[in-house]
Design a protein around this motif. Structure first.
Motif, PDB file in Angstrom:
ATOM      1  N   VAL A  91     -74.481  17.643   2.438  1.00  0.00           N
ATOM      2  CA  VAL A  91     -74.284  16.202   2.375  1.00  0.00           C
ATOM      3  C   VAL A  91     -72.809  15.909   2.117  1.00  0.00           C
ATOM      4  O   VAL A  91     -72.245  14.963   2.660  1.00  0.00           O
ATOM      5  N   ARG A  92     -72.136  16.741   1.314  1.00  0.00           N
ATOM      6  CA  ARG A  92     -70.696  16.563   1.078  1.00  0.00           C
ATOM      7  C   ARG A  92     -69.938  16.627   2.393  1.00  0.00           C
ATOM      8  O   ARG A  92     -69.061  15.814   2.653  1.00  0.00           O
ATOM      9  N   ASP A  93     -70.268  17.582   3.246  1.00  0.00           N
ATOM     10  CA  ASP A  93     -69.609  17.695   4.548  1.00  0.00           C
ATOM     11  C   ASP A  93     -69.798  16.422   5.367  1.00  0.00           C
ATOM     12  O   ASP A  93     -68.851  15.925   5.986  1.00  0.00           O
ATOM     13  N   ALA A  94     -71.009  15.901   5.367  1.00  0.00           N
ATOM     14  CA  ALA A  94     -71.295  14.671   6.111  1.00  0.00           C
ATOM     15  C   ALA A  94     -70.524  13.495   5.526  1.00  0.00           C
ATOM     16  O   ALA A  94     -69.969  12.673   6.263  1.00  0.00           O
ATOM     17  N   LEU A  95     -70.477  13.411   4.208  1.00  0.00           N
ATOM     18  CA  LEU A  95     -69.750  12.311   3.565  1.00  0.00           C
ATOM     19  C   LEU A  95     -68.256  12.401   3.822  1.00  0.00           C
ATOM     20  O   LEU A  95     -67.603  11.383   4.042  1.00  0.00           O
ATOM     21  N   GLU A  96     -67.696  13.603   3.797  1.00  0.00           N
ATOM     22  CA  GLU A  96     -66.268  13.752   4.063  1.00  0.00           C
ATOM     23  C   GLU A  96     -65.929  13.288   5.474  1.00  0.00           C
ATOM     24  O   GLU A  96     -64.916  12.611   5.686  1.00  0.00           O
ATOM     25  N   ALA A  97     -66.784  13.613   6.435  1.00  0.00           N
ATOM     26  CA  ALA A  97     -66.570  13.146   7.807  1.00  0.00           C
ATOM     27  C   ALA A  97     -66.710  11.628   7.866  1.00  0.00           C
ATOM     28  O   ALA A  97     -65.903  10.939   8.505  1.00  0.00           O
ATOM     29  N   ARG A  98     -67.728  11.120   7.167  1.00  0.00           N
ATOM     30  CA  ARG A  98     -67.941   9.672   7.161  1.00  0.00           C
ATOM     31  C   ARG A  98     -66.737   8.937   6.583  1.00  0.00           C
ATOM     32  O   ARG A  98     -66.319   7.908   7.119  1.00  0.00           O
ATOM     33  N   VAL A  99     -66.159   9.451   5.498  1.00  0.00           N
ATOM     34  CA  VAL A  99     -65.005   8.793   4.880  1.00  0.00           C
ATOM     35  C   VAL A  99     -63.883   8.647   5.897  1.00  0.00           C
ATOM     36  O   VAL A  99     -63.316   7.561   6.066  1.00  0.00           O
ATOM     37  N   GLU A 100     -63.553   9.723   6.588  1.00  0.00           N
ATOM     38  CA  GLU A 100     -62.445   9.680   7.543  1.00  0.00           C
ATOM     39  C   GLU A 100     -62.728   8.704   8.678  1.00  0.00           C
ATOM     40  O   GLU A 100     -61.841   7.953   9.098  1.00  0.00           O
TER      41      GLU A 100
END
Length: 168
Positions: free
Chosen positions: A30-39
């Motif tokens: 989920v962290r990976d998905a959130l990091e992509a979402r932030v950018e």
């Protein structure tokens, strides 16, 4: 006898479902998905600040009002209102290809950004208001900064521990 081949209007749901299956097969957290979402969201907020029309801004504000009224509701209602607000911001970019590519991923991004223990407190009204205000002011840098701050909850120890190990 069957009815043969049926032609239907193209639907973006299959695109999001296929992307989710691909992510689920990998090791993405989920962290990976959130990091992509932030950018993605930071970029979108800046472009929306620069390119929105008065009608776009009216839609963003309407979605913000709905979001504010649901924030004390059950988490699924809040999540839907949050998605509608972020979708209105995406449409305000006025970039048809970006809207076509990212639009179907809105639900995917929301689903992969949530954990089983997600709570309504992640949906900070004030941080969303800063985003809307910066877009309305056509302040590209403030819109980007406000969007990035919107995701600060990821750094909270209780959430950090959960998103780092939960798989998409």
């Amino acid at each position: 006898r069957g009815i043969g081949t049926t032609v239907t209007r193209p639907d973006s749901g299959g695109f999001a479902d296929a992307a989710l299956m691909m992510l689920a097969r990998g090791d993405a957290t989920v962290r990976d998905a959130l990091e992509a979402r932030v950018e993605i969201e930071v970029m979108v907020a800046g472009v929306a600040a620069e390119r929105h029309t008065p009608d776009d801004l009216e839609q963003i504000r309407a979605r913000m009002t709905t979001f504010q009224s649901t924030v004390r509701s059950e988490i699924l209602a809040v999540r839907e209102a949050d998605l509608a607000l972020h979708s209105a911001i995406l449409r305000a970019t006025r970039l048809p290809v970006l809207i076509t590519l990212l639009g179907p991923l809105g639900e995917l991004i929301q689903r992969t950004s949530m954990t089983p223990n997600s709570t309504v407190r992640q949906f900070d009204v004030e941080k969303h208001l800063f985003i809307v205000d910066a877009i309305a002011a056509r302040d590209v840098e403030s819109a980007r900064t406000a969007m990035r701050r919107h995701f600060e909850f990821m750094e909270e120890p209780i959430y950090e521990a959960e998103i780092g190990r939960a798989h998409v």
